[in-house]
Design a protein around this motif. Structure first.
Motif, mmCIF file in Angstrom:
data_model
loop_
_atom_site.group_PDB
_atom_site.id
_atom_site.type_symbol
_atom_site.label_atom_id
_atom_site.label_comp_id
_atom_site.label_asym_id
_atom_site.label_seq_id
_atom_site.Cartn_x
_atom_site.Cartn_y
_atom_site.Cartn_z
ATOM 1 N N CYS A 18 -83.302 63.087 59.114
ATOM 2 C CA CYS A 18 -83.390 64.113 58.070
ATOM 3 C C CYS A 18 -82.118 64.946 58.024
ATOM 4 N N GLU A 41 -87.366 66.005 51.975
ATOM 5 C CA GLU A 41 -86.008 65.442 51.926
ATOM 6 C C GLU A 41 -86.003 64.083 51.235
ATOM 7 N N LEU A 72 -85.462 80.655 53.667
ATOM 8 C CA LEU A 72 -84.691 79.890 52.689
ATOM 9 C C LEU A 72 -84.376 80.719 51.460
ATOM 10 N N LEU A 89 -90.750 77.510 53.611
ATOM 11 C CA LEU A 89 -89.723 77.399 54.639
ATOM 12 C C LEU A 89 -89.166 78.774 54.973
ATOM 13 N N CYS A 142 -90.405 74.589 48.465
ATOM 14 C CA CYS A 142 -89.684 74.803 49.721
ATOM 15 C C CYS A 142 -89.456 76.292 49.979
ATOM 16 N N ARG A 143 -89.086 77.035 48.940
ATOM 17 C CA ARG A 143 -88.839 78.465 49.121
ATOM 18 C C ARG A 143 -90.111 79.205 49.534
ATOM 19 N N ALA A 150 -83.158 73.088 58.643
ATOM 20 C CA ALA A 150 -83.288 71.885 59.467
ATOM 21 C C ALA A 150 -82.753 72.128 60.873
ATOM 22 N N LEU A 179 -79.494 65.167 54.764
ATOM 23 C CA LEU A 179 -79.157 66.426 54.091
ATOM 24 C C LEU A 179 -77.653 66.673 54.110
ATOM 25 N N LEU A 207 -81.314 74.176 53.031
ATOM 26 C CA LEU A 207 -82.167 73.236 53.757
ATOM 27 C C LEU A 207 -81.510 72.792 55.060
ATOM 28 N N LEU A 249 -90.277 69.673 55.624
ATOM 29 C CA LEU A 249 -88.865 69.394 55.379
ATOM 30 C C LEU A 249 -88.559 67.911 55.478
#
Length: 628
Positions: free
Chosen positions: A316, A285, A251, A248, A244-245, A307, A320, A303, A281
């Motif tokens: 989603c 999730e 982040l 995204l 994710c890092r 989002a 979260l 996140l 994302l």
């Protein structure tokens, strides 16, 4: 076969490929607008599908729709049929495998045909090599459905899962060279050349960087395969966070400066995946584990920010926020300061935080439902986590209070989202309102009084009471209420002192009247002086108690006079000035009464000093205490 890499056998003219030979072409194969002018004998001898179509129709123009790999892959097939040497690699083996299966190039149409050759190369070379396995998965994207039917993707995913559980040094060059370029250990040589790479087999996260080059769908499938294989949950969690890092936006800025790992030797051969951030994302999730932790809670809040930026689907977002709510007590103030990315005028997204708090209360209520039956089912939880969240939300309100566009209703709704049991003291709420009133000087006294309703003034500390009693930003009615409860606190404190003295004196009284022997024992132990001093202190405290009663009566008279003055519409400037004047006169009258009393005693402290020493102590606190 012809010599390796001999390209003179085929030439290209625009969208047409021709075979260099003396015989003219007698068959044409069209794939995605590109036409191959070839000879039917080499194709029919190797390809069962082309042989079948040739028997069914005398038409020498074949159109192969949805051919796996497109014209580039068919060129490899054509070279193989003409006897040229073809080189199978990790980047083309799955494409060639699928094309050979599509054309039915089995051993029935020739020994060591292309299907068996590509299958052997795949099993012997690809599935035993970490780097080649990932490259093969990357190249399978154009023919993913066909590769899944042939179980090629599943075999690669299973092979990667097995290698993750095994020592990296057991898998040849890509794994021996694998690891951070700056990790500890000995340098690895490849063909006598110092690569500068280091062995990193002892680390459990050596594979995070490489699998991050996979697409979202393949990463998701690999993750589920690793779960089935029994990979440790914390390692899977780390792989998700790393992925994710990497893809995204922004982040990594909210993860306490945790940047990406140094690229590995193997990863320099990979092509970064083209990732749709919204799809990423919404897919990731569903893979997130249900666990608690400070770093994981911070990651979840990051996140949530992303989002809101990407405007993912509501399911989603809700998921979260619910995950954060289950561990809100582990959150930090800076991670809760989520900017408002909508058209709202406020700086921070308070609605999101309020929803998270509601999820937290829902979780805590469920915990209470499973607790002992002796607990009142109507009572809300007052656990340690609830107290932590109370302090956190009070700090959050104080942080956002300086926003000039923030409405009083938002302050109230945030403060009332938690029960009374979440706050042992209301000093945090008082500080937040003080900042809010300072940033919003245009609020009327009525609006301020309504907002002050969220504060229980009986739960203010003596320092907060002292500060509030001198705070001009609060309405007069609120200040008088603070003074009243401050006096009640002083009275309660005095009562506690008297009760403690009674407990000390009463046990010693029977020893004084029990006879000469008991008196000698008391005198011998040195307690006679202590008892006498306690008796004197008791008398002084009784006098102080009566004086406190008199002060309460005088305070009541002051309140009555204030009401009379407010009704008479006199020419006085404000009720505060009247209160100051009355207090000044009262102070002079008290000082005149206490002066004779200071001369009544010679061996003990005067009653006036006892009475006014607490007040001087309070005044010192008033000067030094500041919450803003």
């Amino acid at each position: 076969m012809a010599p390796a890499g001999k390209h003179s056998g085929f030439r290209r003219e625009g969208n047409h490929w021709f075979c260099n030979g003396e015989l003219p072409s007698d068959i044409s194969v069209s794939i995605e607008g590109v036409t191959f002018h070839l000879h039917k004998f080499p194709l029919v001898a190797k390809c069962g599908k082309i042989a079948q179509k040739h028997e069914e129709s005398s038409n020498m123009v074949l159109v192969l729709e949805e051919f796996p790999g497109g014209p580039d892959t068919f060129l490899i097939v054509a070279k193989f049929c003409y006897g040229f040497r073809v080189e199978l690699t990790a980047r083309n083996v799955i494409l060639v495998y699928c094309a050979a299966d599509y054309l039915e190039m089995t051993d029935e149409f020739g020994e060591d045909n292309l299907l068996s050759r590509s299958e052997g190369f795949f099993h012997k070379n690809i599935l035993h090599n970490w780097k080649d396995c990932i490259l093969a998965l990357q190249s399978s994207e154009p023919v993913l459905q066909k590769a899944e039917k042939l179980h090629l993707v599943d075999k690669c995913l299973n092979a990667l899962s097995v290698m993750v559980c095994t020592d990296p040094s057991l898998f040849g060059w890509p794994r021996m060279m694998y690891g951070s370029l700056q990790s500890p250990g000995g340098s690895i040589l490849w063909n006598g050349i110092n690569t500068g790479a280091r062995i990193q087999s002892s680390e459990s996260d050596w594979w995070f960087e490489d699998i991050s080059f996979l697409s979202v769908s393949l990463f998701e499938r690999l993750f589920k395969t690793m779960q089935v294989r029994g990979i440790r949950p914390e390692n899977l969690e780390g792989a998700i966070m790393y992925y994710c890092r990497k893809y995204l936006p922004g982040l990594d800025r909210w993860q306490s400066g945790q940047g990406s790992k140094t690229r590995t030797v193997a990863s320099f051969s990979f092509t970064p995946a083209a990732v749709d951030q919204r799809v990423l994302l919404e897919s990731i999730e569903k893979l997130l584990p249900f666990r608690k932790g400070t770093s994981f809670c911070r990651f979840l809040l990051g996140l949530v920010r992303v989002a809101l930026i990407l405007n993912v689907n509501q399911t989603c977002k809700d998921s979260l926020e619910r995950r954060v709510g289950t561990q809100l007590e582990l959150a930090t103030l800076d991670s809760l300061l989520i900017p408002n990315y909508s058209d709202s005028d406020t700086l921070y997204n308070t609605d999101c935080i309020e929803r998270i708090v509601h999820h937290f209360m829902s979780t805590e209520s469920n915990k209470t439902a499973f607790s002992s039956s002796s607990v009142d089912p109507q009572a809300l939880p007052s656990s340690e986590s609830l107290m932590k969240v109370g302090k956190l939300i009070d700090s959050y309100i104080a942080e956002i209070a300086s926003d000039v566009n923030l409405k009083p209703g938002k302050i109230r709704s945030l403060a009332e989202s938690l029960p009374e049991s979440s706050r042992s003291l209301h000093d945090g709420l008082y500080r937040a309102l003080d900042i809010y009133f300072k940033a919003h000087p245009w609020l009327s006294d009525k609006e301020k009084e309504e907002l002050c309703g969220i504060i229980d003034f009986q739960k203010l500390s003596i320092h907060a009471c002292t500060h509030a009693s001198q705070n001009d930003r609060f309405p007069l009615r609120v200040v008088l209420q603070v003074l009243f409860f401050e006096q009640l606190q002083l009275r309660t404190a005095l009562a506690s002192c008297l009760h403690a003295l009674d407990n000390e004196i009463n046990p010693a009284a029977p020893s004084i009247v029990a006879g000469d022997t008991a008196g000698q024992i008391v005198q011998r132990d040195g307690w006679v002086t202590v008892v006498r001093e306690n008796q004197v202190l008791k008398v002084d405290m009784e006098n102080m108690r009566s004086r406190v009663g008199e002060l309460e009566q005088e305070f009541g008279k002051i309140k009555q006079e204030m009401k009379t003055i407010s009704k008479s519409h006199s020419s006085l400037s404000s009720p505060r000035l009247v209160a100051r004047k009355i207090g000044w006169k009262l102070g002079r009258r008290r000082s005149s009464e206490t002066q004779p009393e200071t001369r009544d005693r010679t061996g003990h402290r005067s009653r006036a000093s006892i009475e006014y020493e607490p007040q001087s102590h309070r005044s010192a606190h008033r000067k030094s205490f500041s919450l803003v």
